[in-house]
Design a protein around this motif. Structure first.
Motif, mmCIF file in Angstrom:
data_model
loop_
_atom_site.group_PDB
_atom_site.id
_atom_site.type_symbol
_atom_site.label_atom_id
_atom_site.label_comp_id
_atom_site.label_asym_id
_atom_site.label_seq_id
_atom_site.Cartn_x
_atom_site.Cartn_y
_atom_site.Cartn_z
ATOM 1 N N ILE A 57 17.452 -7.302 26.906
ATOM 2 C CA ILE A 57 17.931 -6.810 28.199
ATOM 3 C C ILE A 57 17.244 -7.500 29.372
ATOM 4 C CG2 ILE A 57 18.635 -4.568 27.301
ATOM 5 C CD1 ILE A 57 16.015 -3.430 28.349
ATOM 6 N N SER A 58 16.107 -8.146 29.111
ATOM 7 C CA SER A 58 15.409 -8.884 30.169
ATOM 8 C C SER A 58 15.819 -10.351 30.222
ATOM 9 C CB SER A 58 13.891 -8.775 29.970
ATOM 10 O OG SER A 58 13.470 -7.429 30.018
ATOM 11 N N GLY A 59 16.687 -10.749 29.307
ATOM 12 C CA GLY A 59 17.124 -12.137 29.263
ATOM 13 C C GLY A 59 16.261 -13.030 28.411
ATOM 14 N N ASN A 60 15.257 -12.461 27.742
ATOM 15 C CA ASN A 60 14.390 -13.259 26.877
ATOM 16 C C ASN A 60 15.080 -13.546 25.543
ATOM 17 O OD1 ASN A 60 12.108 -13.127 28.707
ATOM 18 N ND2 ASN A 60 11.872 -10.988 28.058
ATOM 19 N N VAL A 61 14.798 -14.720 24.989
ATOM 20 C CA VAL A 61 15.346 -15.090 23.685
ATOM 21 C C VAL A 61 14.492 -14.464 22.592
ATOM 22 C CG1 VAL A 61 15.837 -16.995 22.118
ATOM 23 C CG2 VAL A 61 16.346 -17.228 24.555
ATOM 24 N N VAL A 62 15.146 -13.692 21.733
ATOM 25 C CA VAL A 62 14.440 -13.007 20.648
ATOM 26 C C VAL A 62 15.241 -13.175 19.359
ATOM 27 C CG1 VAL A 62 13.404 -11.299 22.198
ATOM 28 C CG2 VAL A 62 15.616 -10.808 21.124
ATOM 29 N N VAL A 63 14.610 -12.852 18.238
ATOM 30 C CA VAL A 63 15.275 -12.912 16.936
ATOM 31 C C VAL A 63 16.403 -11.879 16.902
ATOM 32 C CG1 VAL A 63 14.946 -12.502 14.458
ATOM 33 C CG2 VAL A 63 13.227 -13.780 15.769
ATOM 34 N N ALA A 64 17.568 -12.279 16.409
ATOM 35 C CA ALA A 64 18.731 -11.393 16.401
ATOM 36 C C ALA A 64 18.500 -10.150 15.560
ATOM 37 C CB ALA A 64 19.962 -12.159 15.914
ATOM 38 N N ASP A 65 17.800 -10.313 14.450
ATOM 39 C CA ASP A 65 17.490 -9.184 13.570
ATOM 40 C C ASP A 65 16.146 -8.602 13.995
ATOM 41 O OD1 ASP A 65 16.895 -7.406 11.556
ATOM 42 O OD2 ASP A 65 16.856 -8.899 9.939
ATOM 43 N N GLY A 66 16.185 -7.486 14.690
ATOM 44 C CA GLY A 66 14.954 -6.883 15.212
ATOM 45 C C GLY A 66 13.990 -6.442 14.141
ATOM 46 N N ARG A 67 14.450 -6.283 12.905
ATOM 47 C CA ARG A 67 13.564 -5.884 11.805
ATOM 48 C C ARG A 67 12.903 -7.076 11.126
ATOM 49 N NH1 ARG A 67 18.086 -2.511 11.308
ATOM 50 N NH2 ARG A 67 17.636 -0.271 11.515
ATOM 51 N N ASP A 68 13.282 -8.263 11.518
ATOM 52 C CA ASP A 68 12.741 -9.486 10.899
ATOM 53 C C ASP A 68 11.405 -9.823 11.560
ATOM 54 O OD1 ASP A 68 12.304 -11.898 9.659
ATOM 55 O OD2 ASP A 68 14.277 -12.733 10.114
ATOM 56 N N TYR A 83 23.820 -10.436 5.734
ATOM 57 C CA TYR A 83 24.786 -10.695 4.661
ATOM 58 C C TYR A 83 26.154 -11.108 5.191
ATOM 59 C CZ TYR A 83 27.639 -9.789 0.493
ATOM 60 O OH TYR A 83 28.509 -9.909 -0.566
ATOM 61 N N GLU A 84 26.681 -10.380 6.165
ATOM 62 C CA GLU A 84 28.033 -10.675 6.656
ATOM 63 C C GLU A 84 28.114 -12.079 7.234
ATOM 64 O OE1 GLU A 84 26.487 -7.816 7.127
ATOM 65 O OE2 GLU A 84 27.808 -6.484 5.972
ATOM 66 N N HIS A 85 27.107 -12.472 8.021
ATOM 67 C CA HIS A 85 27.128 -13.822 8.596
ATOM 68 C C HIS A 85 26.987 -14.873 7.502
ATOM 69 C CE1 HIS A 85 26.142 -17.232 11.199
ATOM 70 N NE2 HIS A 85 25.160 -17.478 10.350
ATOM 71 N N LEU A 86 25.990 -14.715 6.642
ATOM 72 C CA LEU A 86 25.712 -15.739 5.640
ATOM 73 C C LEU A 86 26.857 -15.900 4.662
ATOM 74 C CD1 LEU A 86 21.957 -14.882 4.905
ATOM 75 C CD2 LEU A 86 22.831 -16.783 6.286
ATOM 76 N N THR A 87 27.440 -14.795 4.223
ATOM 77 C CA THR A 87 28.531 -14.901 3.254
ATOM 78 C C THR A 87 29.803 -15.445 3.886
ATOM 79 O OG1 THR A 87 29.085 -12.568 3.604
ATOM 80 C CG2 THR A 87 27.617 -13.100 1.759
ATOM 81 N N THR A 88 30.006 -15.162 5.168
ATOM 82 C CA THR A 88 31.164 -15.751 5.849
ATOM 83 C C THR A 88 31.032 -17.267 5.911
ATOM 84 O OG1 THR A 88 31.513 -13.770 7.187
ATOM 85 C CG2 THR A 88 32.484 -15.802 7.997
ATOM 86 N N ALA A 91 23.383 -22.461 -2.137
ATOM 87 C CA ALA A 91 22.267 -21.548 -1.854
ATOM 88 C C ALA A 91 22.269 -21.207 -0.374
ATOM 89 C CB ALA A 91 20.934 -22.184 -2.245
ATOM 90 N N ASN A 92 21.821 -19.982 -0.077
ATOM 91 C CA ASN A 92 21.696 -19.494 1.296
ATOM 92 C C ASN A 92 20.403 -18.703 1.357
ATOM 93 O OD1 ASN A 92 24.764 -19.994 2.140
ATOM 94 N ND2 ASN A 92 24.780 -18.942 0.175
ATOM 95 N N ASP A 93 19.484 -19.075 2.229
ATOM 96 C CA ASP A 93 18.200 -18.404 2.197
ATOM 97 C C ASP A 93 17.606 -18.191 3.580
ATOM 98 O OD1 ASP A 93 15.941 -20.560 2.787
ATOM 99 O OD2 ASP A 93 17.386 -21.549 1.489
#
Length: 433
Positions: A132-143, A159-164, A178-180
């Motif tokens: 919300i502040s415009g900072n670049v952060v990891v998309a997965d907040g739990r990562d 999963y949805e992104h990688l398998t697509t 492989a996808n990792d």
């Protein structure tokens, strides 16, 4: 079997084609061409103002660049938009291949090679977003793990992104195997099988485009920036290279006294790449940010995975050239900002020079150790550009005029950054004196 764009598009129900090429910086440029104009596209190409397109060696007064499609690169993209396809093009000016076009540069190198090169590419990337502040952060907040590499939970949450992406690659016949989750938070890699050099370069460009588009669907940013975070591992573009004579692989060697399973020709190729390593970095690590990745002292995971010396060894990821098996060599110095056409052309030219001069690289470096002959690699983009300008082989593969133009733009890029006052400088100097 379909032999024309018209036949291919009819067979796939395609309504629009992205006629695509990249500039020297790797920017994808395209026009969206309706199938009603497909015959004109295939016969004459489609016109672009080269100066507006990007780093292509043109001025506003120059004639149009005509993008001539390579039918063999036709790629349907129904997973992005129903009825959409892409075709890679060779830019021409006044009926002649344009020497500043990266795909033309690679084609020219391949035309003079006495061997058939095959290349595999490992495309690493981050999935990010803005908070919300415009900072670049990891998309997965739990990562958030200190060592997230191969984390099954991180893969599952994406999963949805990688398998697509995986399904898309396999629908195109690329052979995703492989996808990792890679070594940094938010970093991934999705592998596909090796192919001839031009096809692999095309696929890297296509995959980057596809990743951008699919990430945007989920309000994410896919980035190939070499090092978006100071304390985390950066993204590489590792190239696995082998040479063939028809159906015969030329890199495997029997009774190799050095124990890597390589032939004399393969060792000469390795020696050529090592001999030109400094100049190569102006192409395989072509941005200011590249050297934040390569020069990193450490990361939160404990390793940078980015070589600092022109060394080679066996199945050891600390070296510039790794020999995982005797059938290929892996160049680990390239990063996510590399233009795959230029990177592959320059690496092949360096290796070919080693073969033509019958060079020998000496004995391989041992695990975590470096031979005394292993030179330090460039520490900044400016150092890499200066090395490129001294390297006759790298200049020749680009073309003398193109090399001068490219080096000039890269020097400007370095000084534009160097002349910018950064937060680090304010933190360090504002009240220091």
């Amino acid at each position: 079997m379909a032999t024309s764009l018209a036949e291919l598009t009819r067979a796939d129900g395609v309504r629009f084609i992205l006629a695509t090429f990249v500039d020297l910086a790797g920017k994808p440029c395209a026009k969206l061409v309706p199938v009603e104009a497909v015959d004109d596209l295939e016969a004459d190409g489609v016109g672009f103002a080269g100066y507006a397109a990007g780093a292509l060696g043109q001025q506003p007064y120059d004639p149009d660049i005509m993008a001539i499609p390579d039918v063999g690169s036709y790629t349907p993209l129904p997973f992005l938009r129903e009825g959409l396809a892409l075709v890679h093009c060779d830019p021409h000016v006044n009926g002649e291949p344009w020497p500043y076009a990266p795909r033309v540069i690679l084609r020219r190198l391949l035309a003079r090679m006495p061997y058939t090169p095959f290349v595999g590419a490992e495309v690493e990337y981050f999935l990010l977003k803005r908070d919300i502040s415009g900072n670049v952060v990891v998309a997965d907040g739990r990562d958030e793990a200190a060592q997230p590499c191969y984390d099954a939970r991180g893969v599952t949450r994406m999963y949805e992104h990688l398998t697509t992406v995986s399904t898309a690659m396999n629908s195109l016949g690329w052979g995703n195997y492989a996808n990792d989750h890679e070594d940094a938070n938010g970093q991934f890699e999705q592998n596909f099988r090796f192919a001839d050099a031009l096809t692999t370069a095309d696929r890297v460009i296509t995959l980057r485009y596809v990743l951008h588009m699919l990430a945007e669907r989920r309000d994410m940013i896919a980035t190939f920036m070499p090092k978006p975070f100071t304390d985390r591992t950066g993204s590489g573009l590792h190239l696995h290279v082998s040479l063939w004579d028809g159906e015969t692989p030329l890199f495997p060697g029997e009774d190799d006294p050095r124990g890597l399973g390589l032939s004399k020709l393969a060792y000469a190729f390795v020696a050529g790449v090592l001999d030109h390593a400094a100049g190569l970095h102006g192409v395989i690590a072509p941005t200011v940010n590249s050297y934040k990745r390569r020069g990193a002292a450490t990361t939160s995971s404990g390793a940078t995975w980015s070589p600092k010396r022109a060394s080679y060894g066996g199945n050891d990821r600390t070296h510039l050239l790794r020999v995982p098996e005797g059938d290929r060599v892996e160049l680990r110095g390239g990063d996510g900002s590399a233009n795959p056409y230029l990177a592959i052309a320059a690496v092949l030219a360096a290796g070919l020079d080693g073969i033509e001069r019958d060079l020998d690289p000496g004995d391989p470096s041992g695990p975590g150790r470096f031979a005394d002959s292993a030179a330090e690699l460039p520490v900044t983009l400016l150092h890499a550009v200066e090395a490129l300008e001294r390297d006759a082989v790298v200049r020749e593969v680009l073309g003398a005029e193109v090399a001068a133009y490219y080096a000039g733009r890269k020097r400007e890029e370095f000084f534009s950054w160097h002349n910018t006052v950064t937060p680090w400088e304010l933190d360090t100097y504002l009240t220091a004196f």
